[in-house]
Write a protein that holds these residues in place. Sequence first.
Motif, PDB file in Angstrom:
ATOM      1  N   ALA A  76      -1.521  10.026  12.270  1.00  0.00           N
ATOM      2  CA  ALA A  76      -0.167   9.881  12.064  1.00  0.00           C
ATOM      3  C   ALA A  76       0.530   9.875  10.663  1.00  0.00           C
ATOM      4  CB  ALA A  76       0.265   8.726  13.132  1.00  0.00           C
ATOM      5  N   LEU A  77      -0.364   8.942   9.972  1.00  0.00           N
ATOM      6  CA  LEU A  77       0.019   8.412   8.706  1.00  0.00           C
ATOM      7  C   LEU A  77      -0.142   9.833   7.660  1.00  0.00           C
ATOM      8  CD1 LEU A  77      -1.588   5.114   8.147  1.00  0.00           C
ATOM      9  CD2 LEU A  77       0.981   5.655   7.971  1.00  0.00           C
ATOM     10  N   THR A  78      -1.169  10.575   7.993  1.00  0.00           N
ATOM     11  CA  THR A  78      -1.287  11.862   7.099  1.00  0.00           C
ATOM     12  C   THR A  78      -0.271  12.788   7.477  1.00  0.00           C
ATOM     13  OG1 THR A  78      -3.063  12.714   8.651  1.00  0.00           O
ATOM     14  CG2 THR A  78      -3.783  11.493   6.436  1.00  0.00           C
ATOM     15  N   ASP A  79       0.093  12.987   8.691  1.00  0.00           N
ATOM     16  CA  ASP A  79       1.246  13.828   9.173  1.00  0.00           C
ATOM     17  C   ASP A  79       2.475  13.257   8.493  1.00  0.00           C
ATOM     18  OD1 ASP A  79       2.190  16.039  10.708  1.00  0.00           O
ATOM     19  OD2 ASP A  79       3.577  14.458  11.625  1.00  0.00           O
ATOM     20  N   ARG A  80       2.623  12.090   8.437  1.00  0.00           N
ATOM     21  CA  ARG A  80       4.135  11.530   7.808  1.00  0.00           C
ATOM     22  C   ARG A  80       4.118  11.559   6.468  1.00  0.00           C
ATOM     23  NH1 ARG A  80       7.872  10.490   5.686  1.00  0.00           N
ATOM     24  NH2 ARG A  80       9.597   9.185   6.292  1.00  0.00           N
ATOM     25  N   TYR A  81       3.179  11.178   5.617  1.00  0.00           N
ATOM     26  CA  TYR A  81       3.036  10.931   4.286  1.00  0.00           C
ATOM     27  C   TYR A  81       2.265  11.945   3.494  1.00  0.00           C
ATOM     28  CZ  TYR A  81       4.974   6.679   5.702  1.00  0.00           C
ATOM     29  OH  TYR A  81       5.890   5.478   6.301  1.00  0.00           O
ATOM     30  N   GLY A  82       1.795  12.761   4.125  1.00  0.00           N
ATOM     31  CA  GLY A  82       0.724  13.711   3.111  1.00  0.00           C
ATOM     32  C   GLY A  82      -0.773  13.424   3.412  1.00  0.00           C
ATOM     33  N   GLY A  83      -1.346  14.562   3.284  1.00  0.00           N
ATOM     34  CA  GLY A  83      -2.914  14.586   3.516  1.00  0.00           C
ATOM     35  C   GLY A  83      -3.206  15.366   4.647  1.00  0.00           C
ATOM     36  N   HIS A  84      -4.535  15.261   5.037  1.00  0.00           N
ATOM     37  CA  HIS A  84      -5.016  16.288   6.142  1.00  0.00           C
ATOM     38  C   HIS A  84      -6.112  15.484   6.715  1.00  0.00           C
ATOM     39  CE1 HIS A  84      -6.289  19.888   8.188  1.00  0.00           C
ATOM     40  NE2 HIS A  84      -7.449  19.859   7.731  1.00  0.00           N
ATOM     41  N   ILE A 105       0.760  -1.060   0.076  1.00  0.00           N
ATOM     42  CA  ILE A 105      -0.076   0.006   0.012  1.00  0.00           C
ATOM     43  C   ILE A 105       0.862   1.330   0.100  1.00  0.00           C
ATOM     44  CG2 ILE A 105      -1.765   1.500   1.290  1.00  0.00           C
ATOM     45  CD1 ILE A 105      -2.515  -1.538   2.434  1.00  0.00           C
ATOM     46  N   LEU A 106       0.719   2.142  -1.016  1.00  0.00           N
ATOM     47  CA  LEU A 106       1.516   3.414  -1.108  1.00  0.00           C
ATOM     48  C   LEU A 106       0.810   4.477  -0.517  1.00  0.00           C
ATOM     49  CD1 LEU A 106       3.088   3.009  -4.626  1.00  0.00           C
ATOM     50  CD2 LEU A 106       4.023   2.223  -2.365  1.00  0.00           C
ATOM     51  N   LEU A 107       1.304   5.044   0.515  1.00  0.00           N
ATOM     52  CA  LEU A 107       0.255   5.963   1.332  1.00  0.00           C
ATOM     53  C   LEU A 107       0.816   7.407   0.693  1.00  0.00           C
ATOM     54  CD1 LEU A 107       0.569   4.223   4.746  1.00  0.00           C
ATOM     55  CD2 LEU A 107      -1.373   4.689   3.261  1.00  0.00           C
ATOM     56  N   GLY A 108      -0.263   8.357   0.592  1.00  0.00           N
ATOM     57  CA  GLY A 108       0.186   9.951   0.340  1.00  0.00           C
ATOM     58  C   GLY A 108       0.940   9.902  -0.898  1.00  0.00           C
ATOM     59  N   ARG A 109       1.943  10.690  -0.557  1.00  0.00           N
ATOM     60  CA  ARG A 109       2.907  11.064  -1.618  1.00  0.00           C
ATOM     61  C   ARG A 109       3.526   9.976  -2.309  1.00  0.00           C
ATOM     62  NH1 ARG A 109       3.665  15.184   2.324  1.00  0.00           N
ATOM     63  NH2 ARG A 109       5.171  14.104   3.276  1.00  0.00           N
ATOM     64  N   ALA A 110       3.797   8.857  -1.546  1.00  0.00           N
ATOM     65  CA  ALA A 110       4.256   7.671  -2.166  1.00  0.00           C
ATOM     66  C   ALA A 110       3.833   7.391  -3.190  1.00  0.00           C
ATOM     67  CB  ALA A 110       4.374   6.484  -1.151  1.00  0.00           C
ATOM     68  N   ALA A 111       2.265   7.624  -3.497  1.00  0.00           N
ATOM     69  CA  ALA A 111       1.617   7.094  -4.997  1.00  0.00           C
ATOM     70  C   ALA A 111       2.065   7.663  -6.218  1.00  0.00           C
ATOM     71  CB  ALA A 111       0.203   7.383  -4.618  1.00  0.00           C
ATOM     72  N   ASN A 112       2.676   8.705  -5.942  1.00  0.00           N
ATOM     73  CA  ASN A 112       3.459   9.575  -7.342  1.00  0.00           C
ATOM     74  C   ASN A 112       4.619   8.430  -7.679  1.00  0.00           C
ATOM     75  OD1 ASN A 112       1.803  11.589  -6.861  1.00  0.00           O
ATOM     76  ND2 ASN A 112       3.130  12.752  -5.369  1.00  0.00           N
ATOM     77  N   TYR A 113       4.942   7.615  -6.878  1.00  0.00           N
ATOM     78  CA  TYR A 113       6.267   6.937  -7.188  1.00  0.00           C
ATOM     79  C   TYR A 113       5.681   5.410  -7.604  1.00  0.00           C
ATOM     80  CZ  TYR A 113       8.378  10.917  -5.221  1.00  0.00           C
ATOM     81  OH  TYR A 113       8.907  12.087  -4.905  1.00  0.00           O
ATOM     82  N   THR A 114       4.658   5.265  -8.054  1.00  0.00           N
ATOM     83  CA  THR A 114       4.256   3.764  -8.067  1.00  0.00           C
ATOM     84  C   THR A 114       4.971   2.823  -9.412  1.00  0.00           C
ATOM     85  OG1 THR A 114       1.835   4.330  -7.860  1.00  0.00           O
ATOM     86  CG2 THR A 114       2.269   2.396  -9.159  1.00  0.00           C
ATOM     87  N   LYS A 115       5.190   3.945 -10.315  1.00  0.00           N
ATOM     88  CA  LYS A 115       5.975   3.260 -11.402  1.00  0.00           C
ATOM     89  C   LYS A 115       7.545   2.901 -11.041  1.00  0.00           C
ATOM     90  CE  LYS A 115       6.733   2.479 -15.844  1.00  0.00           C
ATOM     91  NZ  LYS A 115       8.410   2.294 -15.836  1.00  0.00           N
ATOM     92  N   SER A 116       8.106   3.708 -10.213  1.00  0.00           N
ATOM     93  CA  SER A 116       9.229   3.422  -9.725  1.00  0.00           C
ATOM     94  C   SER A 116       9.449   2.506  -8.754  1.00  0.00           C
ATOM     95  CB  SER A 116       9.851   4.639  -9.073  1.00  0.00           C
ATOM     96  OG  SER A 116      10.106   5.838  -9.690  1.00  0.00           O
ATOM     97  N   VAL A 117       8.332   2.105  -8.145  1.00  0.00           N
ATOM     98  CA  VAL A 117       8.236   1.006  -7.099  1.00  0.00           C
ATOM     99  C   VAL A 117       8.276  -0.075  -8.046  1.00  0.00           C
ATOM    100  CG1 VAL A 117       6.968  -0.084  -5.118  1.00  0.00           C
ATOM    101  CG2 VAL A 117       7.289   2.482  -5.241  1.00  0.00           C
ATOM    102  N   ILE A 118       7.505  -0.353  -9.067  1.00  0.00           N
ATOM    103  CA  ILE A 118       7.048  -1.536  -9.793  1.00  0.00           C
ATOM    104  C   ILE A 118       8.526  -1.744 -10.343  1.00  0.00           C
ATOM    105  CG2 ILE A 118       6.102  -2.262 -11.982  1.00  0.00           C
ATOM    106  CD1 ILE A 118       3.498  -0.713 -10.976  1.00  0.00           C
ATOM    107  N   ASP A 119       8.970  -0.957 -10.974  1.00  0.00           N
ATOM    108  CA  ASP A 119      10.316  -1.125 -11.980  1.00  0.00           C
ATOM    109  C   ASP A 119      11.287  -1.676 -10.687  1.00  0.00           C
ATOM    110  OD1 ASP A 119       9.396   0.056 -14.040  1.00  0.00           O
ATOM    111  OD2 ASP A 119      10.154   1.864 -13.943  1.00  0.00           O
ATOM    112  N   SER A 120      11.358  -1.193  -9.659  1.00  0.00           N
ATOM    113  CA  SER A 120      12.353  -1.557  -8.630  1.00  0.00           C
ATOM    114  C   SER A 120      12.280  -3.008  -8.237  1.00  0.00           C
ATOM    115  CB  SER A 120      12.612  -0.738  -7.478  1.00  0.00           C
ATOM    116  OG  SER A 120      12.878   0.591  -7.593  1.00  0.00           O
ATOM    117  N   MET A 121      10.973  -3.356  -7.871  1.00  0.00           N
ATOM    118  CA  MET A 121      10.533  -4.738  -7.644  1.00  0.00           C
ATOM    119  C   MET A 121      11.053  -5.691  -8.775  1.00  0.00           C
ATOM    120  SD  MET A 121       7.085  -4.114  -5.623  1.00  0.00           S
ATOM    121  CE  MET A 121       6.697  -5.873  -5.499  1.00  0.00           C
TER     122      MET A 121
END
Length: 209
Positions: A116-124, A9-25
Amino acid sequence: MGLGSFKFILLGRAANYTKSVIDSMASVPYFEIGAERKKFELVDILQADRLELIWHSGGVYMESTVSNMLATQEQKGVSRCSVHLLTPLRIRRAGKELREVDFPTLIRSITRRVAALTDRYGGHVQADAAAHVCELSNSVHTTSLGLYWSEMSRYSNRRHMKMDLSGLLGAMTFEGEMYHFAPWLYAARCLHIGRNVTFGCGQVDVVFG
């Protein structure tokens, strides 16, 4: 080679790096997981809800990826809710693990987790809304409580010792106006609650009816 499935599960701003995560795996020949370092080879990546292919044999299908807004689903007119603890729930109060929980305790744990998650990874998260739903939770009644303490541990390769992951398992049923709590409970299904969630603890399922 072992067989298994794993959920990311990619949370918050990490969703912007979906393609990079897939390529790394996909670039790793195989993974070694667990205390025995069993080998796993990546076969495919699926969208969890619709089971549509995102990656397979070098092909990437980004159109199958979706972003979900948590805490948005409503349940108007529903007055009953069952919460099932699928993996050990570990909530500590005054330095001690709780051996029983009520609805207000669950809601407080959920709102803290989301904040806690929104504070760390983005969102409100609106602090007033979280405080309000915690206050409203005191009006919900417990109609059945079937919890038990489950002893569980895992071996930590980093610490070279066993970690205690014991916690509560079982199910609880509640009655009250669930409209206010449904979005938070749905979010908990995805995010888990309590302590040691990174090790799989605190997984819950929620049934309204």
